[in-house]
Structure formats: C-alpha cells, structure tokens
Design an enzyme around this catalytic site. Structure first.
Site, mmCIF file in Angstrom:
data_model
loop_
_atom_site.group_PDB
_atom_site.id
_atom_site.type_symbol
_atom_site.label_atom_id
_atom_site.label_comp_id
_atom_site.label_asym_id
_atom_site.label_seq_id
_atom_site.Cartn_x
_atom_site.Cartn_y
_atom_site.Cartn_z
ATOM 1 N N LYS A 54 -2.333 -18.640 -9.225
ATOM 2 C CA LYS A 54 -3.094 -17.949 -8.176
ATOM 3 C C LYS A 54 -2.410 -18.124 -6.820
ATOM 4 O O LYS A 54 -2.292 -17.166 -6.045
ATOM 5 C CB LYS A 54 -4.533 -18.477 -8.135
ATOM 6 N N GLN A 98 -11.950 -23.896 -8.661
ATOM 7 C CA GLN A 98 -11.617 -23.679 -10.067
ATOM 8 C C GLN A 98 -12.582 -24.456 -10.968
ATOM 9 O O GLN A 98 -12.847 -25.638 -10.751
ATOM 10 C CB GLN A 98 -10.162 -24.111 -10.320
ATOM 11 N N ASP A 121 -15.101 -15.393 -5.939
ATOM 12 C CA ASP A 121 -15.249 -15.477 -7.395
ATOM 13 C C ASP A 121 -16.475 -14.701 -7.880
ATOM 14 O O ASP A 121 -16.615 -14.437 -9.077
ATOM 15 C CB ASP A 121 -15.417 -16.951 -7.817
#
Ligand code: L34
Length: 297
Positions: A54, A98, A121
């Site tokens: 990412k 994450q 997200d």
C-alpha cells in the site's frame, strides 16, 4: 471451454494511472497532496506485506504516506492516542488501520475512533450506514474493487443471480449490500452463504456470478459451478509448500485449475482482487483529499 482470466493487475494499473493524473491536477490547482496514514500493529507477515504494498502504491502515484508501525504489545490507549493525533493532522486525509489487530485491542473501538471523513477503509459505522442507505460515502476497498472488476469486464449485474460465499464485515456483508443497491453497479439478486449454510452447492450451481470470500482453499470446486458462470476469488490463503521459494504459495478459495474449465470469466490469485483492494484505497484517499479541497474553497 476455458475461461477468460481477469487480469486484476492490469485493471488496477489503469485505475492507478487515472488517479495519478487526478492527483497531479489537484496539486497544481489547490496545492493539496493527498495523504494516507498507514497503521500496522504487530508483525504478522501477511499484514506487513499488504501494508508495504500500500505504501509503495501511494509513492508511485504521488500520495504522501506516513508509516506508523507499532509493536504487538501496544495497548488500546496507545493506539487510540495515535488515531486521535492522525484525526487532527491536516496533512492526513485518510487513515488505514490494517486488520486484524492483536487480541488486547478492540477492533470496533479503534474503527469507531477514526474520524468518518478520514475513514478511507469504509469500516466506520457511519460509513457502513451510509453505504447501506445508498448515500455517498467511502466504499470498503475489497468490495469496491470487485465491483470495479465486474464493471470494467462488462459483466451485467442487473437481475443476475449472485452467490456470495462468506459474511465477514470487510467483504461478504458489504459486498452483498452493494450488489442489491438500486444503482448501476447493483440490481443483482443476491444470496449470502456461510459456514452454517446447508447444501452450499445447490446455491452456487444456480449462480450467474459466484464471489468466494470464505478464507478457505477449495471452497469452490468445479462441481459447484454452472457452465459459463463468472467466478470472483477474493480468498488469499498462504499454503505451506516446501518447493516454493518462500516456503508457501498463495491460493484463493477456488479450485482455479478445474473451475477455469467451466467458468466464462475468472479471477486468479494472486493477481486478481488483491491489487484492486490496494487500488481502491488509493481511490478513496484521493476522494478524501478532493473533498477537503472543495471545502477549503
Ligand atoms: N484495514 N485491513 C484493513 N483494510 C483492508 O483493506 C484489509 N485487507 C484485508 C486484510 N486486512 C485489511 C487488505 O488490504 C486483505 N487485504 C489485502 C490487500 C492486498 C492483497 C491481499 C489482501 C494483495 O495485494 N494480494 C496480492 C498478493 C500479495 C502477496 O504476494 O502476498 C494478490 O495478487 O492477490
């Protein structure tokens, strides 16, 4: 018959190129560079590799990223303090924490603490609520990536029978919700199957489109697939393999070799949905920066 293989890397590259141009335009018109805070707690090897991918993707297209790696013993309070700092940081437009998080930290507490306008997200309850209501919001990256793949491969969803296998908060649930929306990417008839489903095969055999997000290899075998169906494999499983260089190989939830003889269109693992997940995070981060720029005017 042999299926056409959907090249997720290629679709991802095309979208990343579009984003790179948008970022350049945003910077020259407003001076704003999109910024993403990447947060990883602990040393899970898969998470480390996703997070590094990412950050690399951000750098490639001109997104600023701040790297926040914390030890596995980090407390919930410490992580909440970091989130609070990032929420107030004007250079940061999006925050990625994450998952999974270590056991001592409540995922829902952390997700709730992220400012909804930085929730790239799409996991915050405000984002999820808006998504379900069909209001504009950040869409969760993996489901959004799957929709983009289907759209760019010109798969017609309207009235299609879709079977989603898996009911996680990050894939199955949001994807099923998006697919039933009265929207160009929706209008499908959706069945959600899970570990308690009886006769999984009876469901999948009816499907025009099967989306496998169970997190378990060989969940979908050739005998479960209608000839000509579209098969999207969201699974990313590490299977021990002494022959492989790294000691493991990646496999999805679908028996790719056999199912690709029956499907019309299929995604591989790796190189299918994974690169799209990362790309849609970039997309949401650019959207967050654009929103901020339009407020500043
Ligand atoms: N907060 N946590 C948060 N957001 C997310 O969107 C994720 N996810 C899932 C796990 N936790 C998360 C990801 O980023 C899964 N995931 C993810 C991201 C990228 C890839 C796979 C899963 C990916 O790039 N896969 C490559 C192979 C990578 C490798 O070699 O290990 C592929 O081609 O499928």
């Amino acid at each position: 018959m042999s299926a056409r293989i959907i090249d997720g890397k290629q679709v991802a590259a095309a979208i990343r190129q579009e984003l790179q141009q948008k970022i350049a335009a945003l910077r020259s018109e407003t001076g704003i560079q999109p910024g993403l805070a990447v947060v990883l707690v602990g040393t899970d090897p898969a998470s480390q590799s996703y997070v590094s991918a990412k950050e690399k993707a951000c750098a490639e297209i001109g997104i600023y990223s701040s790297d926040n790696r914390l030890p596995a013993e980090t407390s919930e309070e410490e992580l909440l303090a970091l989130i609070d700092k990032l929420n107030r940081d004007p250079k940061i437009h999006g925050i990625l924490v994450q998952l999974p998080l270590p056991r001592q930290i409540s995922e829902s507490k952390i997700i709730n603490a992220i400012a909804p306008e930085k929730d790239v997200d799409g996991f915050h309850p405000v984002s999820v609520g808006k998504m379900v209501l069909g209001e504009e919001t950040y869409l969760p990256c993996t489901p959004h990536g799957v929709l983009q793949l289907l759209q760019r491969c010109e798969v017609n969803l309207s009235g299609a029978e879709v079977v989603v296998v898996g009911r996680s908060n990050i894939v199955g649930k949001p994807l099923a919700n998006l697919l039933i929306q009265k929207a160009p990417y929706g209008n499908a008839t959706v069945t959600v199957c899970h570990t308690r489903t009886r006769g999984l095969r009876n469901h999948t055999l009816r499907a025009d489109i099967i989306i496998a997000a169970a997190g378990c290899p060989n969940t979908i075998t050739a005998g479960m697939v209608k000839p000509g169906a579209v098969v999207i494999d969201v699974g990313v499983n590490r299977v021990e393999d002494p022959q492989a260089k790294r000691g493991y190989r990646l496999t999805g939830d679908v028996d790719f070799a056999a199912v690709s003889e029956k499907a019309s269109l299929i995604t591989p693992v790796p190189g299918g949905v994974g690169p799209m997940t990362i790309t849609m995070l970039l997309f949401n981060t650019v959207q967050a920066a654009q929103k901020k720029a339009s407020h500043a005017r």
